[in-house]
Design a protein around this motif. Structure first.
Motif, short mmCIF file in Angstrom:
data_model
loop_
_atom_site.label_atom_id
_atom_site.label_comp_id
_atom_site.label_asym_id
_atom_site.label_seq_id
_atom_site.Cartn_x
_atom_site.Cartn_y
_atom_site.Cartn_z
N THR A 82 39.46 -23.67 -18.15
CA THR A 82 40.67 -23.35 -16.64
C THR A 82 40.06 -22.24 -16.13
OG1 THR A 82 41.98 -21.57 -17.62
CG2 THR A 82 42.56 -24.37 -17.89
N SER A 83 40.25 -22.08 -14.35
CA SER A 83 39.94 -21.26 -13.85
C SER A 83 40.34 -20.25 -13.24
CB SER A 83 38.67 -21.91 -13.22
OG SER A 83 37.10 -22.62 -13.93
N GLU A 84 40.24 -19.88 -13.08
CA GLU A 84 41.41 -18.62 -11.67
C GLU A 84 41.21 -17.83 -10.49
OE1 GLU A 84 44.22 -16.30 -14.32
OE2 GLU A 84 45.70 -18.21 -14.87
N LEU A 85 41.89 -17.94 -9.70
CA LEU A 85 41.60 -16.12 -8.72
C LEU A 85 43.23 -15.98 -8.34
CD1 LEU A 85 42.60 -18.39 -6.03
CD2 LEU A 85 39.22 -19.17 -6.50
N SER A 86 42.39 -14.72 -7.45
CA SER A 86 43.68 -14.58 -6.42
C SER A 86 43.79 -13.74 -5.33
CB SER A 86 45.14 -13.62 -6.94
OG SER A 86 43.45 -12.30 -6.89
N THR A 87 44.99 -14.80 -3.91
CA THR A 87 44.52 -13.68 -2.69
C THR A 87 45.68 -13.20 -2.62
OG1 THR A 87 43.85 -14.90 -0.84
CG2 THR A 87 45.55 -16.55 -2.23
N ASP A 88 45.73 -12.66 -1.34
CA ASP A 88 47.29 -12.45 -1.09
C ASP A 88 46.99 -13.02 0.87
OD1 ASP A 88 46.27 -10.25 1.21
OD2 ASP A 88 45.52 -9.71 -1.21
N SER A 89 48.08 -12.41 0.91
CA SER A 89 49.06 -12.56 2.60
C SER A 89 47.94 -12.52 3.90
CB SER A 89 49.94 -13.04 2.25
OG SER A 89 51.10 -10.72 2.23
N GLU A 122 37.84 -6.23 6.89
CA GLU A 122 38.71 -6.78 7.89
C GLU A 122 39.51 -6.81 8.16
OE1 GLU A 122 36.85 -11.16 8.63
OE2 GLU A 122 34.85 -10.31 8.41
N TRP A 123 40.62 -7.40 7.06
CA TRP A 123 42.05 -6.79 6.88
C TRP A 123 42.54 -5.61 5.47
CZ3 TRP A 123 42.54 -7.65 1.38
CH2 TRP A 123 41.59 -7.85 1.09
N SER A 124 41.92 -5.19 4.42
CA SER A 124 42.11 -4.30 4.02
C SER A 124 41.97 -2.92 4.90
CB SER A 124 41.65 -4.28 2.44
OG SER A 124 41.53 -3.11 1.70
N VAL A 125 43.02 -1.80 4.63
CA VAL A 125 42.65 -0.90 5.43
C VAL A 125 42.91 0.44 3.70
CG1 VAL A 125 44.46 1.28 6.81
CG2 VAL A 125 44.56 -1.29 7.29
N ARG A 126 41.82 0.71 3.68
CA ARG A 126 41.10 1.68 3.18
C ARG A 126 39.62 2.15 3.53
NH1 ARG A 126 36.85 -0.49 0.55
NH2 ARG A 126 37.37 -3.70 -0.67
N GLY A 186 42.38 5.33 -5.31
CA GLY A 186 41.90 5.65 -4.01
C GLY A 186 43.32 7.09 -3.04
N VAL A 187 43.30 6.71 -2.24
CA VAL A 187 44.69 7.18 -1.08
C VAL A 187 46.06 6.06 -1.51
CG1 VAL A 187 43.34 8.26 -0.37
CG2 VAL A 187 43.66 6.03 0.61
N ASP A 188 46.20 4.81 -1.99
CA ASP A 188 47.50 4.36 -2.04
C ASP A 188 47.95 3.63 -2.97
OD1 ASP A 188 45.61 2.82 -1.37
OD2 ASP A 188 46.43 1.77 0.32
N ARG A 189 46.40 3.25 -3.86
CA ARG A 189 46.96 2.40 -4.80
C ARG A 189 47.01 3.01 -6.23
NH1 ARG A 189 41.67 -0.54 -8.09
NH2 ARG A 189 42.82 -0.51 -9.99
N ALA A 190 48.16 2.46 -6.43
CA ALA A 190 48.96 3.55 -7.80
C ALA A 190 49.91 1.71 -8.78
CB ALA A 190 50.88 3.25 -7.35
N VAL A 213 27.68 -7.66 1.96
CA VAL A 213 28.88 -8.68 2.25
C VAL A 213 30.60 -8.24 1.90
CG1 VAL A 213 29.23 -10.88 2.11
CG2 VAL A 213 27.23 -10.18 2.58
N LEU A 214 30.79 -7.94 0.63
CA LEU A 214 31.83 -8.01 -0.01
C LEU A 214 32.81 -6.59 1.04
CD1 LEU A 214 30.89 -8.38 -3.83
CD2 LEU A 214 32.44 -9.91 -2.48
N GLU A 215 32.13 -5.42 0.91
CA GLU A 215 32.85 -5.02 1.97
C GLU A 215 33.03 -4.84 3.60
OE1 GLU A 215 34.27 -1.54 0.91
OE2 GLU A 215 34.71 -2.91 -1.03
N ASP A 216 32.49 -5.87 3.87
CA ASP A 216 32.25 -5.92 5.49
C ASP A 216 33.30 -7.03 5.24
OD1 ASP A 216 30.14 -4.68 6.12
OD2 ASP A 216 28.51 -6.11 6.40
N ALA A 217 33.44 -8.31 4.59
CA ALA A 217 34.70 -9.19 4.75
C ALA A 217 35.65 -8.34 4.24
CB ALA A 217 34.40 -10.49 3.50
N PHE A 218 36.31 -7.54 3.42
CA PHE A 218 37.54 -7.32 3.01
C PHE A 218 38.53 -5.91 3.96
CE2 PHE A 218 36.66 -9.73 -1.16
CZ PHE A 218 37.72 -9.89 -1.36
#
Length: 305
Positions: free
Chosen positions: A271-278, A184-188, A79-83, A177-182
């Motif tokens: 076990t189960s995992e997920l990630s989230t950010d600020s 909301e806070w992700s500038v891309r 994309g434009v900014d994900r390294a 649904v995924l794109e509309d939600a993400f």
């Protein structure tokens, strides 16, 4: 950071990467993760599915650093900014990471990127290097784990709602649904549907049960979870989770988590995992249902405009 790009150590060579390099790249990332966080999270399928996205040209957006025939470091810009970058621990301290950072910024400027950022484990050598080079922290990310033997408390869905495996007819609504939600806070830019397919049904090892949807009484998709199983079969990882904005605070996200982790356990995970950010504000919710922070990453970025 506009000073002259430093030279690579003598004897190292570079070239653009190709899809056939996916195993070598995942091996370099795995070695770096093992050194920095004590475990390996990357899987070759992550690289393969990213590089299969029609919007991404790996040849023009990547570079590999070689010592003889062996790949010892790489960088790419999606994309434009994900390294993303990685350097073999055995080759650290030689200026390779600094060279890669300059290479990424030069590429970003050439395509008009306003900013270039990359994830690094908090406090790791990569984090310290980027800080020294002037990269700021854009956001913090947490990888959370559900302790072995624990379960997320069940929460009833609204009447008439169900969680099930997504069918072919659900793919476009799930993507929406995924794109509309993400977004909301992700500038891309909005992710093309074809890229979504590459990351889901096109991912090596994908099985239909991996994509979970919550649907309302009319059959409309109102929530989505993508849950994957690690290569060693031990961990179920929720890679994406979203609920339609008008359907939140009704227990749908929690029901999707319960379902996703249960389906993963049916397939042998412990076990189960997920990630989230600020940017999302979701960390307290995951902690309330019994998940604990396993490790912390920061996204460090350099503004180019």
């Amino acid at each position: 950071m506009r000073d002259v790009t430093p030279a690579l150590p003598e004897g190292l060579t570079t070239r653009p990467l190709a899809r056939s390099d996916s195993r070598a790249v995942s091996d370099v990332i795995a070695a770096q993760e093992l050194e920095d966080i004590g475990q390996v999270a990357i899987e070759e399928a992550d690289i393969v599915s990213d590089w299969a996205k029609p919007s991404h040209d790996v040849t023009s957006r990547s570079v590999g650093v070689f010592d003889g025939d062996a790949l010892v470091a790489y960088a790419e810009l999606m994309g434009v900014d994900r390294a993303d970058t990685a350097v073999l621990p055995s080759h650290r301290g030689r200026g390779i990471g600094t060279w890669l950072a300059h290479w990424l910024l030069d590429l970003g400027r050439s395509i008009g990127s306003p900013v270039v950022g990359m994830p690094v484990p908090q406090g790791s050598p990569g984090d310290r290097l980027l800080e020294q080079l002037g990269f700021r922290v854009r956001w913090t990310s947490w990888v959370l784990r559900l302790p072995e033997g624990a379960a997320i408390p069940e929460r009833a869905l609204p009447e008439g709602y169900v969680v099930r495996t997504a069918g072919p007819e659900d793919l476009r609504p799930a993507h929406d649904v995924l794109e509309d939600a993400f977004l909301e806070w992700s500038v891309r830019d909005r992710e093309p549907f074809e890229d979504f397919l590459a990351a889901t049904s096109g991912r090596p090892g994908f099985e239909p049960w991996n994509l979970r949807v919550a649907v309302d009484p009319d059959g409309a998709v109102v929530g989505v979870s993508l849950v994957l199983v690690s290569d060693d079969g031990a961990t179920g990882f929720v890679q994406r989770l979203a609920v339609r904005r008008d359907q939140r605070n009704r227990g749908i996200a929690q029901a999707l988590l319960v379902d996703s982790f249960a389906r993963a356990r049916e397939h042998g995970t412990r076990t189960s995992e997920l990630s989230t950010d600020s940017r999302t504000g979701a960390l307290p919710m995951y902690e309330r249902v019994g998940m604990v922070v396993d490790h912390v990453w920061v996204n460090r970025a350099m503004d180019l405009t």
